[in-house]
Design a protein around this motif. Structure first.
Motif, PDB file in Angstrom:
ATOM      1  N   ILE A  29      59.605  68.150 -12.229  1.00 17.15           N
ATOM      2  CA  ILE A  29      58.936  67.138 -13.049  1.00 17.15           C
ATOM      3  C   ILE A  29      59.952  66.630 -14.066  1.00 17.15           C
ATOM      4  CG2 ILE A  29      57.069  66.655 -14.675  1.00 17.15           C
ATOM      5  CD1 ILE A  29      55.567  69.025 -13.354  1.00 17.15           C
ATOM      6  N   ASP A  30      60.220  65.337 -14.043  1.00 15.01           N
ATOM      7  CA  ASP A  30      61.128  64.702 -14.993  1.00 15.01           C
ATOM      8  C   ASP A  30      60.396  63.536 -15.640  1.00 15.01           C
ATOM      9  OD1 ASP A  30      63.304  66.321 -14.265  1.00 15.01           O
ATOM     10  OD2 ASP A  30      63.834  64.975 -12.625  1.00 15.01           O
ATOM     11  N   VAL A  31      60.364  63.524 -16.975  1.00 17.11           N
ATOM     12  CA  VAL A  31      59.741  62.433 -17.718  1.00 17.11           C
ATOM     13  C   VAL A  31      60.707  62.012 -18.819  1.00 17.11           C
ATOM     14  CG1 VAL A  31      57.794  61.706 -19.155  1.00 17.11           C
ATOM     15  CG2 VAL A  31      57.424  63.330 -17.282  1.00 17.11           C
ATOM     16  N   ASP A  32      61.040  60.735 -18.834  1.00 18.20           N
ATOM     17  CA  ASP A  32      61.897  60.169 -19.878  1.00 18.20           C
ATOM     18  C   ASP A  32      61.193  58.974 -20.475  1.00 18.20           C
ATOM     19  OD1 ASP A  32      64.220  61.868 -19.542  1.00 18.20           O
ATOM     20  OD2 ASP A  32      64.552  60.820 -17.653  1.00 18.20           O
ATOM     21  N   GLU A  33      60.859  59.054 -21.780  1.00 19.92           N
ATOM     22  CA  GLU A  33      60.229  57.936 -22.474  1.00 19.92           C
ATOM     23  C   GLU A  33      61.320  57.107 -23.150  1.00 19.92           C
ATOM     24  OE1 GLU A  33      55.868  59.668 -23.656  1.00 19.92           O
ATOM     25  OE2 GLU A  33      57.467  59.867 -25.121  1.00 19.92           O
ATOM     26  N   HIS A  40      61.753  63.731 -23.512  1.00 21.01           N
ATOM     27  CA  HIS A  40      62.594  63.868 -22.329  1.00 21.01           C
ATOM     28  C   HIS A  40      62.319  65.257 -21.778  1.00 21.01           C
ATOM     29  CE1 HIS A  40      64.725  60.193 -23.259  1.00 21.01           C
ATOM     30  NE2 HIS A  40      64.847  60.622 -24.502  1.00 21.01           N
ATOM     31  N   HIS A  42      62.393  67.772 -18.544  1.00 24.26           N
ATOM     32  CA  HIS A  42      62.959  68.056 -17.230  1.00 24.26           C
ATOM     33  C   HIS A  42      62.565  69.496 -16.923  1.00 24.26           C
ATOM     34  CE1 HIS A  42      65.176  64.336 -17.430  1.00 24.26           C
ATOM     35  NE2 HIS A  42      65.458  64.658 -18.681  1.00 24.26           N
ATOM     36  N   ASP A 113      57.779  58.604  -7.729  1.00 25.00           N
ATOM     37  CA  ASP A 113      58.683  58.094  -8.753  1.00 25.00           C
ATOM     38  C   ASP A 113      58.068  56.835  -9.350  1.00 25.00           C
ATOM     39  OD1 ASP A 113      60.777  60.000  -8.167  1.00 25.00           O
ATOM     40  OD2 ASP A 113      61.190  58.817  -6.373  1.00 25.00           O
ATOM     41  N   GLU A 119      58.888  54.153 -19.505  1.00 30.15           N
ATOM     42  CA  GLU A 119      59.189  55.532 -19.125  1.00 30.15           C
ATOM     43  C   GLU A 119      59.617  55.617 -17.667  1.00 30.15           C
ATOM     44  OE1 GLU A 119      55.533  57.569 -19.879  1.00 30.15           O
ATOM     45  OE2 GLU A 119      54.447  56.429 -18.394  1.00 30.15           O
ATOM     46  N   ASN A 120      60.266  56.723 -17.361  1.00 28.66           N
ATOM     47  CA  ASN A 120      60.590  57.085 -15.985  1.00 28.66           C
ATOM     48  C   ASN A 120      59.911  58.415 -15.713  1.00 28.66           C
ATOM     49  OD1 ASN A 120      62.293  54.905 -16.015  1.00 28.66           O
ATOM     50  ND2 ASN A 120      64.173  56.095 -16.047  1.00 28.66           N
ATOM     51  N   VAL A 121      59.160  58.483 -14.625  1.00 28.77           N
ATOM     52  CA  VAL A 121      58.475  59.718 -14.247  1.00 28.77           C
ATOM     53  C   VAL A 121      58.826  60.022 -12.797  1.00 28.77           C
ATOM     54  CG1 VAL A 121      56.252  60.878 -13.981  1.00 28.77           C
ATOM     55  CG2 VAL A 121      56.570  59.231 -15.836  1.00 28.77           C
ATOM     56  N   HIS A 122      59.309  61.230 -12.569  1.00 30.01           N
ATOM     57  CA  HIS A 122      59.667  61.673 -11.224  1.00 30.01           C
ATOM     58  C   HIS A 122      59.028  63.038 -10.997  1.00 30.01           C
ATOM     59  CE1 HIS A 122      62.642  58.467 -11.170  1.00 30.01           C
ATOM     60  NE2 HIS A 122      63.044  58.906 -12.347  1.00 30.01           N
TER      61      HIS A 122
END
Length: 144
Positions: A29-33, A40, A42, A113, A119-122
């Motif tokens: 799980i990766d989340v970057d706002e 952030h 990871h 993804d 944000e980026n959410v993977h």
């Protein structure tokens, strides 16, 4: 000599425990706002840990989840079983300006993804883990 045998026993125990824990893969799980002070995250978790953690959920909560999801659980189990036949297949790939949503299988994992200006959410989850969770929730159904 005894210390060497103890060290070998300890090292082999660690290796076997690690192999057992990671045998089903890893949940990522990766989340970057993209804002000031944004989070952030990871996070990597052995997939085998999730079904084990389900045993610590109180039965009443498991029964409640089962009641709410009972009509969808058989579908989840069928879909996750069938998705294994389609490794490395893209199911959704939508772009709209800077927004992008991608849902695919990568090997034996379901990968989602979402990328946009905020944000980026993977997320990547082994299909076997999703199937195991659906089975455990179904087993918590009332009358079972």
């Amino acid at each position: 000599m005894i210390i060497a045998k103890l060290a070998l026993g300890f090292a082999s125990t660690i290796v076997f425990t690690t192999v057992y824990t990671f045998r089903e893969g890893v949940i990522r799980i990766d989340v970057d706002e993209h804002r000031d002070g944004g989070s952030h995250i990871h996070f990597f978790l052995p997939a085998a840990a999730v079904p084990m953690a389900m045993h610590f959920i109180p039965k009443r909560h498991l029964r409640q989840a089962s009641r709410h999801a009972s009509e969808f659980l058989p579908l989840v189990q069928i879909v996750t079983s069938e998705l294994r036949r389609y490794p490395n297949t893209t199911f959704v790939d939508v772009r709209d300006g800077r927004d992008h949503v991608h849902v695919a299988t990568v090997g034996a994992k379901l990968q989602v993804d979402v990328v946009n200006s905020e944000e980026n959410v993977h997320v990547a989850v082994p299909l076997a883990t999703v199937n195991d969770l659906a089975a455990q929730i179904a087993d918590g159904a009332p009358g079972v």
